[in-house]
Design an enzyme around this catalytic site. Structure first.
Site, PDB file in Angstrom:
ATOM      1  N   ILE B 137      29.744  48.944  32.863  1.00 51.50           N
ATOM      2  CA  ILE B 137      28.643  48.068  33.289  1.00 51.50           C
ATOM      3  C   ILE B 137      28.345  48.391  34.751  1.00 51.50           C
ATOM      4  O   ILE B 137      29.246  48.311  35.581  1.00 51.50           O
ATOM      5  CB  ILE B 137      29.050  46.584  33.209  1.00 51.50           C
ATOM      6  CG1 ILE B 137      29.568  46.227  31.814  1.00 51.50           C
ATOM      7  CG2 ILE B 137      27.898  45.687  33.626  1.00 51.50           C
ATOM      8  CD1 ILE B 137      30.229  44.855  31.739  1.00 51.50           C
ATOM      9  N   GLY B 188      48.270  51.323  24.090  1.00 53.52           N
ATOM     10  CA  GLY B 188      47.761  51.807  25.371  1.00 53.52           C
ATOM     11  C   GLY B 188      46.747  50.875  26.012  1.00 53.52           C
ATOM     12  O   GLY B 188      46.111  51.229  27.004  1.00 53.52           O
ATOM     13  N   ASP B 202      44.344  42.032  38.765  1.00 52.53           N
ATOM     14  CA  ASP B 202      43.308  43.052  38.576  1.00 52.53           C
ATOM     15  C   ASP B 202      41.917  42.408  38.499  1.00 52.53           C
ATOM     16  O   ASP B 202      40.974  42.858  39.157  1.00 52.53           O
ATOM     17  CB  ASP B 202      43.612  43.841  37.295  1.00 52.53           C
ATOM     18  CG  ASP B 202      42.514  44.822  36.951  1.00 52.53           C
ATOM     19  OD1 ASP B 202      42.514  45.931  37.514  1.00 52.53           O
ATOM     20  OD2 ASP B 202      41.634  44.473  36.131  1.00 52.53           O
ATOM     21  N   LYS B 206      38.440  42.557  41.260  1.00 54.48           N
ATOM     22  CA  LYS B 206      37.025  42.779  40.916  1.00 54.48           C
ATOM     23  C   LYS B 206      36.161  41.599  41.356  1.00 54.48           C
ATOM     24  O   LYS B 206      35.056  41.777  41.864  1.00 54.48           O
ATOM     25  CB  LYS B 206      36.904  43.007  39.407  1.00 54.48           C
ATOM     26  CG  LYS B 206      37.674  44.246  38.941  1.00 54.48           C
ATOM     27  CD  LYS B 206      37.743  44.310  37.424  1.00 54.48           C
ATOM     28  CE  LYS B 206      38.756  45.356  36.972  1.00 54.48           C
ATOM     29  NZ  LYS B 206      39.066  45.245  35.524  1.00 54.48           N
ATOM     30  N   GLY B 300      38.752  52.880  30.851  1.00 52.63           N
ATOM     31  CA  GLY B 300      38.745  54.080  30.025  1.00 52.63           C
ATOM     32  C   GLY B 300      38.072  55.219  30.754  1.00 52.63           C
ATOM     33  O   GLY B 300      37.261  55.010  31.660  1.00 52.63           O
TER      34      GLY B 300
END
Lengths: 430, 430
Positions: B137, B188, B202, B206, B300
């Site tokens: 995004i 994963g 985390d 952001k 990713g």
């Protein structure tokens, strides 16, 4: 801080709100633009009307072309509308005079965007039109800059708030098209003459613009396949619901395949299916980003002026990019070819007489065309009115299903033109 | 076309994919940047590893600082990670040497973003970090440029894919936190040490970055209120479902109020509630845009490198803006004050003994604090284990409900710390 001088043509709801924002949020907007944003002239039909902003030190004209007599105007904000006529004339002359142009005019950009952008390049200025597509979603900037590193394969979405409002309301309230349209007109969600919206033309304007930016091709508006919701039936909305789908008017452009405005069935669990009311949504699929979807208000004074202001800040601060992300000459010719379309699933509703052998006849036709049925509903007997046979297919080509439907239409048991609607899931629309 | 020379520090999954994209999509990316994008040096720990791109004519170093010995490098792409250490050292030196910096390093930017940006300004270069927030995004560009004309009041969203995956899976599969975490680690979706994700850190990195851009304030990371999902219980997910809500880890920053990472209940019909799996979502509310929400993959190799490439094209083409939308000195000091928070609804679960009078005692405490109950569930008798009293409140201040909960905790009938979770709807999170 230097001054950046603005002329606004058209003071309808969007024009008046834009002027109001520029004057009332003057400090914030000027700080962000790095220049003092100053409206020095406006044009509108009616001078006397109260529009919510102070006209002190702002020249007023009835004729928008008079704005161009101000040599010191840096940017013309065109909010008159209309594909050609005075809006186009004004934009051309402004660019020729070395003035930047910002516009919300999707019809004009869909038809004349390439020539206007070329004219801008020749005159070392820029034309920007974020407000032409999905007001509250920065759909053009996301595609052109935010996803600039991608090869975009599909851009799609719900691009007309009026149609989405009507279809959402038909679904939730189980009303007919006519009932909802009348209500939407009363509430101001639909125009007195709703043709441009409900026939898909407005959505097509937006899709043409997005396709050109996404594929870096000179997409001709006339090459789009456009149909609207004028013939939508609550019967199909109800059957779609029973099958786990909802009915939307989608714009779908696939690289090197097609750009199309069409009613489509979407699985109810998909993100796009939950975009209801007058909202718009734009979905992007590409490499390497995979996919991204943005949802927001597509029209209205606030959201549209938000887009105009973003363009204004970009232009004033010297950070405006080429409108299509590259010079017009670097865009390739359009390469849409429906033969490249992948196979997909379809919904088919057939009105038939309630006689033995009908199902067998239709099944045989489907078999002959090697069409495989995924699900089927047949409603019960009916004293008056037809019986409906409703089915969804597995993936097939559009050409094959259309040929089969033509053959089915010829049957003496079939009472009306069958209704054929494509089915899209996130795999197909990105 | 002139050449724009690139050094990449760090060749993990994102670094390798970025290098692969720059080399394999060289023509497309260079055309869009208006410059030949050429990687001339890279650094990584392991030289021998095959990473899917050709290293011909690309210098290799184990020490990232060696990249700076290439005087002709225009931009350093920092993909090493970590709040300080070598990543920070490299970025500082690169900026001091007059090189642009692009980074995906959210920890570093959340803690040192203002000083790095100031350093960039002093050296007439830019630092960009689109990839630090919600990879697929273009969350920063949307906020900083697409919505530049707005006063943003709320920025919120689902900012950690690992937590969203775990909560979604607990909801759909009715598994416990431990079961789903173990599965996520195998697939994963979660790290071997998942603390930074599941403790909300985390997501907080952001949110700190988005808040600074949204409010044009120097938001200190330490001022965020951060909690994660480590203590989430499938009991609350099940009760939430019964009450028509779903449980998410949300980041919510409200202008002049607070910036918070918290578990929250969202009405199931809201758009954010349907954002499942490892997806991220960012929602903006402001004037005049109303609101807009974007959904996409947050992490990713592909989505993150898409963001890095967008920054690269902006920087190479000279169209990169100030990272926070204005010079750092123009950002105001932080003005977060929880006293400005509007009232809201809460979910409260209390484990009680199954004795007469318990409900009456708790009701009396709620009455004493003038708290009004919107809905309540009490599950049936249970031979082993507690009985749960679950309720939602009408709007109240956080302070009031917290005081009431403290009082309730003191009751001899209450077996465990009550679970208090805020409820957010689109009205409150934009």
């Amino acid at each position: 801080m230097s001054v950046f001088q603005i002329g606004i043509a058209g003071l309808g709801v969007v024009g008046a709100e834009t002027a109001r924002q520029i004057t009332t949020s003057y400090d914030m907007l000027s700080r962000r633009a790095g220049k003092k944003l100053k409206i020095i002239a406006v044009s509108a039909r009616d001078e006397g009307k109260e529009r919510g902003f102070s006209r002190d030190n702002i020249a007023f004209y009835k004729d928008p072309l008079k704005l161009l007599e101000h040599d010191d105007i840096d940017v013309i904000i065109e909010l008159i509308g209309g594909e050609g006529g005075i809006a186009l004339d004004l934009c051309q002359r402004a660019l020729e005079a070395g003035k930047h142009v910002i516009t919300a005019n999707k019809a004009m950009i869909a038809h004349h965007g390439f020539s206007l952008s070329e004219l801008a390049e020749e005159n070392n200025v820029t034309i920007q039109f974020e407000a032409a597509v999905a007001g509250g979603i920065p759909a053009i900037k996301i595609l052109r800059e935010g996803l600039a590193g991608n090869q975009i394969d599909t851009v799609s979405g719900i691009l007309n708030g009026t149609c989405n409002y009507i279809l959402s309301k038909m679904t939730s309230a189980k009303n007919t098209f006519e009932e909802v349209l009348e209500e939407a007109q009363k509430k101001g969600f639909a125009e007195a003459d709703p043709s441009v919206d409900i026939d898909g033309v407005d959505a097509a304007h937006k899709l043409a613009i997005l396709s050109a930016i996404a594929f870096k091709q000179q997409i001709k508006f006339s090459s789009l396949s456009v149909s609207g919701i004028r013939h939508v039936s609550d019967i199909d909305i109800n059957f779609a619901g029973k099958l786990g789908f909802c009915l939307k008017l989608l714009g779908i452009a696939k690289r090197d395949c097609s750009a199309e405005i069409t009613m489509a069935l979407i699985p109810s669990k998909e993100q796009l299916a939950s975009v209801n009311g007058a909202l718009n949504a734009v979905s992007y699929r590409g490499v390497p980003v995979e996919s991204s979807i943005c949802i927001g208000p597509g029209a209205g004074a606030g959201p549209t002026s938000s887009a105009v202001l973003a363009d204004l800040i970009d232009v004033a601060s010297g950070l405006a990019n080429f409108a299509y992300g590259c010079p017009v000459k670097a865009l390739s010719v359009q390469k849409l070819d429906e033969h490249n379309l992948p196979k997909q699933c379809f919904y088919l509703r057939i009105a038939v007489t309630d006689k033995p052998g009908v199902l067998s006849e239709i099944s045989a036709i489907l078999r002959d065309y090697k069409l495989s049925v995924a699900s089927m509903i047949q409603n019960g007997q009916s004293d008056n009115g037809p019986v409906f046979l409703v089915l969804t297919t597995h993936k097939c080509t559009k050409k094959t299903i259309e040929a089969a439907v033509s053959k089915i239409s010829l049957s003496e048991h079939v009472l009306d033109s069958p209704m054929l609607i494509p089915i899209y899931d996130s795999g197909s629309f990105g």
